[in-house]
Write a protein that holds these residues in place. Structure first.
Motif, mmCIF file in Angstrom:
data_model
loop_
_atom_site.group_PDB
_atom_site.id
_atom_site.type_symbol
_atom_site.label_atom_id
_atom_site.label_comp_id
_atom_site.label_asym_id
_atom_site.label_seq_id
_atom_site.Cartn_x
_atom_site.Cartn_y
_atom_site.Cartn_z
ATOM 1 N N PRO A 1 23.913 24.399 7.797
ATOM 2 C CA PRO A 1 24.820 23.558 8.591
ATOM 3 C C PRO A 1 26.149 23.400 7.857
ATOM 4 C CG PRO A 1 23.233 22.154 7.445
ATOM 5 C CD PRO A 1 22.919 23.594 7.071
ATOM 6 N N GLU A 2 27.072 22.766 8.543
ATOM 7 C CA GLU A 2 28.349 22.389 7.918
ATOM 8 C C GLU A 2 28.345 20.872 7.746
ATOM 9 O OE1 GLU A 2 32.098 24.321 9.093
ATOM 10 O OE2 GLU A 2 32.692 22.336 9.808
ATOM 11 N N TYR A 3 28.589 20.435 6.528
ATOM 12 C CA TYR A 3 28.742 19.001 6.261
ATOM 13 C C TYR A 3 30.152 18.788 5.712
ATOM 14 C CZ TYR A 3 23.621 18.046 6.463
ATOM 15 O OH TYR A 3 22.304 17.892 6.843
ATOM 16 N N SER A 4 30.890 17.928 6.349
ATOM 17 C CA SER A 4 32.244 17.585 5.863
ATOM 18 C C SER A 4 33.078 18.834 5.599
ATOM 19 C CB SER A 4 32.165 16.709 4.605
ATOM 20 O OG SER A 4 31.350 15.583 4.840
ATOM 21 N N ARG A 5 33.001 19.765 6.544
ATOM 22 C CA ARG A 5 33.788 21.008 6.511
ATOM 23 C C ARG A 5 33.432 21.931 5.347
ATOM 24 N NH1 ARG A 5 34.212 20.222 11.013
ATOM 25 N NH2 ARG A 5 36.022 19.716 12.265
ATOM 26 N N SER B 1 15.722 19.373 10.799
ATOM 27 C CA SER B 1 16.911 20.231 10.747
ATOM 28 C C SER B 1 16.949 21.262 11.878
ATOM 29 C CB SER B 1 16.929 20.953 9.395
ATOM 30 O OG SER B 1 17.776 22.076 9.446
ATOM 31 N N ILE B 2 18.082 21.309 12.578
ATOM 32 C CA ILE B 2 18.225 22.331 13.622
ATOM 33 C C ILE B 2 18.399 23.712 12.990
ATOM 34 C CG2 ILE B 2 19.068 20.758 15.408
ATOM 35 C CD1 ILE B 2 21.926 21.670 14.812
ATOM 36 N N ASN B 3 18.937 23.747 11.781
ATOM 37 C CA ASN B 3 19.059 25.038 11.084
ATOM 38 C C ASN B 3 17.685 25.587 10.741
ATOM 39 O OD1 ASN B 3 22.028 25.980 10.218
ATOM 40 N ND2 ASN B 3 21.946 23.760 10.531
ATOM 41 N N SER C 1 19.938 22.843 4.923
ATOM 42 C CA SER C 1 19.657 21.440 5.235
ATOM 43 C C SER C 1 18.291 21.057 4.689
ATOM 44 C CB SER C 1 19.660 21.238 6.750
ATOM 45 O OG SER C 1 19.221 19.934 7.079
ATOM 46 N N SER D 1 24.830 24.823 14.681
ATOM 47 C CA SER D 1 25.429 23.520 14.961
ATOM 48 C C SER D 1 25.314 23.268 16.457
ATOM 49 C CB SER D 1 26.884 23.547 14.483
ATOM 50 O OG SER D 1 27.753 23.039 15.430
ATOM 51 N N ALA E 1 16.897 18.178 5.853
ATOM 52 C CA ALA E 1 16.390 17.229 6.855
ATOM 53 C C ALA E 1 15.096 17.754 7.480
ATOM 54 C CB ALA E 1 17.444 17.030 7.938
ATOM 55 N N SER F 1 27.844 22.510 18.226
ATOM 56 C CA SER F 1 29.086 22.985 18.841
ATOM 57 C C SER F 1 29.217 24.501 18.638
ATOM 58 C CB SER F 1 30.298 22.245 18.274
ATOM 59 O OG SER F 1 30.390 22.462 16.904
ATOM 60 N N GLY G 1 30.709 25.477 15.046
ATOM 61 C CA GLY G 1 30.656 24.320 14.144
ATOM 62 C C GLY G 1 30.507 24.638 12.671
HETATM 63 C C1 FMN Z 1 27.165 14.307 6.311
HETATM 64 C C2 FMN Z 1 27.386 15.127 7.559
HETATM 65 C C3 FMN Z 1 28.586 15.788 7.724
HETATM 66 C C4 FMN Z 1 28.782 16.588 8.855
HETATM 67 N N1 FMN Z 1 29.946 17.294 8.960
HETATM 68 C C5 FMN Z 1 30.075 18.218 9.944
HETATM 69 C C6 FMN Z 1 31.168 19.129 9.955
HETATM 70 O O1 FMN Z 1 32.038 19.101 9.099
HETATM 71 N N2 FMN Z 1 31.228 20.053 10.958
HETATM 72 C C7 FMN Z 1 30.250 20.147 11.920
HETATM 73 O O2 FMN Z 1 30.328 21.011 12.792
HETATM 74 N N3 FMN Z 1 29.195 19.287 11.941
HETATM 75 C C8 FMN Z 1 29.095 18.330 10.979
HETATM 76 N N4 FMN Z 1 28.012 17.496 10.947
HETATM 77 C C9 FMN Z 1 27.060 17.546 12.066
HETATM 78 C C10 FMN Z 1 25.982 18.584 11.820
HETATM 79 O O3 FMN Z 1 26.400 19.821 12.362
HETATM 80 C C11 FMN Z 1 24.675 18.150 12.483
HETATM 81 O O4 FMN Z 1 24.252 16.934 11.880
HETATM 82 C C12 FMN Z 1 23.586 19.187 12.362
HETATM 83 O O5 FMN Z 1 22.425 18.667 12.988
HETATM 84 C C13 FMN Z 1 23.281 19.485 10.901
HETATM 85 O O6 FMN Z 1 22.317 20.516 10.804
HETATM 86 P P1 FMN Z 1 20.822 20.229 10.293
HETATM 87 O O7 FMN Z 1 20.162 19.417 11.402
HETATM 88 O O8 FMN Z 1 20.235 21.559 10.123
HETATM 89 O O9 FMN Z 1 20.931 19.418 9.027
HETATM 90 C C14 FMN Z 1 27.798 16.677 9.847
HETATM 91 C C15 FMN Z 1 26.586 15.999 9.666
HETATM 92 C C16 FMN Z 1 26.375 15.248 8.543
HETATM 93 C C17 FMN Z 1 25.044 14.553 8.351
#
Ligand code: FMN
Length: 187
Positions: free
Chosen positions: A75-79, A15-17, A10, A112, A12, A114, A117
């Motif tokens: 993190p996971e974004y859009s699977r 970022s929690i990661n 991430s 995540s 961000a 969840s 996640g």
């Molecule tokens: C564009 C986008 C897509 C995301 N898709 C998923 C997902 O597919 N699965 C999931 O568990 N969380 C999803 N999330 C939620 C992230 O787990 C959550 O935003 C988390 O804080 C991301 O980690 P970060 O803060 O380290 O970036 C998504 C978040 C974003 C911004």
């Protein structure tokens, strides 16, 4: 002891990661060296830049060359994995035939809110690393659930169960990198 690069998927600021990745070095076996490898400033990869790479991309390749192995905290974004991380891996895979991850041991975890996640993202990342011929730690799979209340004001993790999950992961990751580094060095 090995030198290990930590790559946070991430970019961000909050970022929690990254918050969880920041905890890892203190839980690792003594003497292990860590370096956070930043991917935020890499421009989008375009093969038309080959032969005239931006400095930041060359620095990224050099940073990868300077570590014995890498740990991804994503993190996971859009699977899947975030685009910023895929972009960084694409840069690392070039020039053709000089993939920075080839033979470089790696370990993967994700954070995540969840319970599981990041499962899909981690699976996709493992697939990419297999293609790159990076020996990737199989176990423990680590799907870390972020809880803001588990952290102290100084960013330290306070929850003993969560500390133990991270310690188990980092100890296995360091041993994995160390084993491969010794083989590579012939010792
Ligand atoms: C564009 C986008 C897509 C995301 N898709 C998923 C997902 O597919 N699965 C999931 O568990 N969380 C999803 N999330 C939620 C992230 O787990 C959550 O935003 C988390 O804080 C991301 O980690 P970060 O803060 O380290 O970036 C998504 C978040 C974003 C911004």
């Amino acid at each position: 002891m090995p030198r290990i690069g930590i790559i946070v998927g991430s970019i961000a600021g909050n970022s929690i990661n990254r918050k969880v990745a920041n905890v890892l070095p203190a839980l690792a076996p003594e003497g292990t060296e860590f370096e956070f490898l930043d991917i935020a400033d890499l421009p989008l990869y375009n093969y038309e830049l080959d032969g005239d790479w931006p400095e930041v991309a060359t620095a990224w390749k050099n940073a990868l060359a300077g570590v014995d192995g890498v740990i991804f905290v994503t993190p996971e974004y859009s699977r899947s994995i975030p685009g910023a991380l895929k972009n960084a891996i694409d840069w690392a895979s070039r020039p053709w035939g000089q993939n920075s991850f080839t033979g470089k041991p790696s370990a993967v975890m994700g954070v995540s809110i969840s319970p599981q996640g990041t499962a899909m993202a981690q699976q996709h990342l493992r697939n990419i690393l297999a293609h790159s011929d990076s020996p990737t730690l199989g176990q423990p799979e680590t799907f870390f659930q972020f809880r803001a209340d588990a952290f102290g004001p100084d960013g330290s993790l306070q929850d003993e169960t969560q500390i133990s999950i991270l310690r188990t992961f980092i100890e296995a990751a360091v041993a994995h990198v160390d084993k491969h580094a010794r083989v590579a060095a012939g010792v």
